[in-house]
Design a protein around this motif. Sequence first.
Motif, mmCIF file in Angstrom:
data_model
loop_
_atom_site.group_PDB
_atom_site.id
_atom_site.type_symbol
_atom_site.label_atom_id
_atom_site.label_comp_id
_atom_site.label_asym_id
_atom_site.label_seq_id
_atom_site.Cartn_x
_atom_site.Cartn_y
_atom_site.Cartn_z
ATOM 1 N N LEU A 145 -0.614 -2.144 -19.008
ATOM 2 C CA LEU A 145 -0.517 -3.505 -18.493
ATOM 3 C C LEU A 145 -1.874 -3.928 -17.940
ATOM 4 O O LEU A 145 -2.543 -3.145 -17.270
ATOM 5 N N VAL A 146 -2.269 -5.179 -18.237
ATOM 6 C CA VAL A 146 -3.479 -5.763 -17.665
ATOM 7 C C VAL A 146 -3.037 -6.856 -16.700
ATOM 8 O O VAL A 146 -2.243 -7.725 -17.061
ATOM 9 N N VAL A 147 -3.541 -6.788 -15.459
ATOM 10 C CA VAL A 147 -3.247 -7.825 -14.467
ATOM 11 C C VAL A 147 -4.576 -8.336 -13.931
ATOM 12 O O VAL A 147 -5.375 -7.561 -13.397
ATOM 13 N N LYS A 148 -4.798 -9.634 -14.068
ATOM 14 C CA LYS A 148 -6.030 -10.237 -13.556
ATOM 15 C C LYS A 148 -5.882 -10.459 -12.048
ATOM 16 O O LYS A 148 -4.854 -10.959 -11.595
ATOM 17 N N THR A 149 -6.925 -10.076 -11.303
ATOM 18 C CA THR A 149 -6.853 -10.153 -9.844
ATOM 19 C C THR A 149 -7.776 -11.206 -9.232
ATOM 20 O O THR A 149 -7.731 -11.413 -8.032
ATOM 21 N N ASP A 150 -8.588 -11.877 -10.035
ATOM 22 C CA ASP A 150 -9.524 -12.867 -9.496
ATOM 23 C C ASP A 150 -8.802 -13.945 -8.702
ATOM 24 O O ASP A 150 -7.846 -14.555 -9.192
ATOM 25 N N LYS A 151 -9.288 -14.163 -7.485
ATOM 26 C CA LYS A 151 -8.811 -15.245 -6.617
ATOM 27 C C LYS A 151 -7.289 -15.248 -6.448
ATOM 28 O O LYS A 151 -6.675 -16.294 -6.271
ATOM 29 N N ARG A 152 -6.696 -14.055 -6.492
ATOM 30 C CA ARG A 152 -5.248 -13.945 -6.311
ATOM 31 C C ARG A 152 -4.961 -13.181 -5.028
ATOM 32 O O ARG A 152 -5.659 -12.234 -4.683
ATOM 33 N N HIS A 153 -3.894 -13.572 -4.365
ATOM 34 C CA HIS A 153 -3.457 -12.845 -3.184
ATOM 35 C C HIS A 153 -2.897 -11.505 -3.643
ATOM 36 O O HIS A 153 -2.170 -11.443 -4.647
ATOM 37 N N PRO A 154 -3.219 -10.432 -2.944
ATOM 38 C CA PRO A 154 -2.721 -9.113 -3.350
ATOM 39 C C PRO A 154 -1.199 -9.052 -3.535
ATOM 40 O O PRO A 154 -0.713 -8.383 -4.447
ATOM 41 N N ARG A 155 -0.453 -9.767 -2.703
ATOM 42 C CA ARG A 155 1.014 -9.731 -2.836
ATOM 43 C C ARG A 155 1.483 -10.329 -4.162
ATOM 44 O O ARG A 155 2.485 -9.882 -4.717
ATOM 45 N N SER A 156 0.782 -11.330 -4.677
ATOM 46 C CA SER A 156 1.186 -11.904 -5.967
ATOM 47 C C SER A 156 0.879 -10.934 -7.109
ATOM 48 O O SER A 156 1.629 -10.860 -8.082
ATOM 49 N N VAL A 157 -0.197 -10.171 -6.970
ATOM 50 C CA VAL A 157 -0.523 -9.143 -7.961
ATOM 51 C C VAL A 157 0.554 -8.053 -7.946
ATOM 52 O O VAL A 157 1.050 -7.629 -8.992
ATOM 53 N N VAL A 158 0.942 -7.632 -6.751
ATOM 54 C CA VAL A 158 1.981 -6.609 -6.612
ATOM 55 C C VAL A 158 3.294 -7.107 -7.218
ATOM 56 O O VAL A 158 3.970 -6.376 -7.952
ATOM 57 N N ALA A 159 3.647 -8.358 -6.943
ATOM 58 C CA ALA A 159 4.891 -8.927 -7.486
ATOM 59 C C ALA A 159 4.869 -8.908 -9.011
ATOM 60 O O ALA A 159 5.882 -8.578 -9.657
ATOM 61 N N GLU A 160 3.727 -9.231 -9.597
ATOM 62 C CA GLU A 160 3.615 -9.209 -11.060
ATOM 63 C C GLU A 160 3.783 -7.790 -11.602
ATOM 64 O O GLU A 160 4.478 -7.570 -12.601
ATOM 65 N N ILE A 161 3.158 -6.819 -10.951
ATOM 66 C CA ILE A 161 3.275 -5.429 -11.392
ATOM 67 C C ILE A 161 4.733 -4.967 -11.296
ATOM 68 O O ILE A 161 5.262 -4.344 -12.221
ATOM 69 N N VAL A 162 5.401 -5.284 -10.193
ATOM 70 C CA VAL A 162 6.802 -4.884 -10.010
ATOM 71 C C VAL A 162 7.675 -5.504 -11.097
ATOM 72 O O VAL A 162 8.537 -4.825 -11.677
ATOM 73 N N ARG A 163 7.467 -6.784 -11.398
ATOM 74 C CA ARG A 163 8.227 -7.442 -12.477
ATOM 75 C C ARG A 163 8.045 -6.705 -13.804
ATOM 76 O O ARG A 163 9.001 -6.440 -14.525
ATOM 77 N N GLN A 164 6.799 -6.384 -14.115
ATOM 78 C CA GLN A 164 6.512 -5.701 -15.382
ATOM 79 C C GLN A 164 7.091 -4.281 -15.400
ATOM 80 O O GLN A 164 7.575 -3.822 -16.435
ATOM 81 N N LEU A 165 7.035 -3.599 -14.259
ATOM 82 C CA LEU A 165 7.639 -2.259 -14.179
ATOM 83 C C LEU A 165 9.147 -2.334 -14.392
ATOM 84 O O LEU A 165 9.720 -1.482 -15.084
#
Length: 175
Positions: A145-165
């Motif tokens: 999985l590739v998740v872009k982190t530029d200018k994103r709040h860490p919690r939104s990145v975590v939420a995306e990873i959890v959804r994909q998992l």
Amino acid sequence: MNVFLIGPMGSGKSTIGRLLSGELNQEYVDSDREIEARAGADIPWIFDVEGEPGFRNREQAVIELLTQRENIILATGGGAVLRPENRANLQANGFVVYLKTSVDQQLERTARDKNRPLLQDDDPRGVLTKLMAERDPLYSACCDLVVKTDKRHPRSVVAEIVRQLNKQRALSNPV
């Protein structure tokens, strides 16, 4: 399921790893901190004394051990993907997430960090650009999985990873 975070320095691996650990109730491990604990020295000292090859040998040994564990969130160092053995261990033993970020974002996030030996140079942008050109294909080739982190709040990145998992788990365990 193990989750292994890869990506360049300043992509958010440590921050995202700690948050993801809490969200998934899994142990968080940082391979760089593990190397320092085992060596009894910080990474800049290891680079000074043993050079990058010595550090990479230590990193490979630690990643081999850590990827055999179960139910962990592992934040790797930015150069962990340089060795084929590391890429193979990561791919074989967990879900690999590439936290992708731009050189501009890396510069912003690492500007005041003196604990990054590869950035102790007169041209950090040049160094980061060169490292990205060399490593991006390796990150991309070994991730799930590739998740872009530029200018994103860490919690939104975590939420995306959890959804994909959750999607991944549903696909691998159909009812």
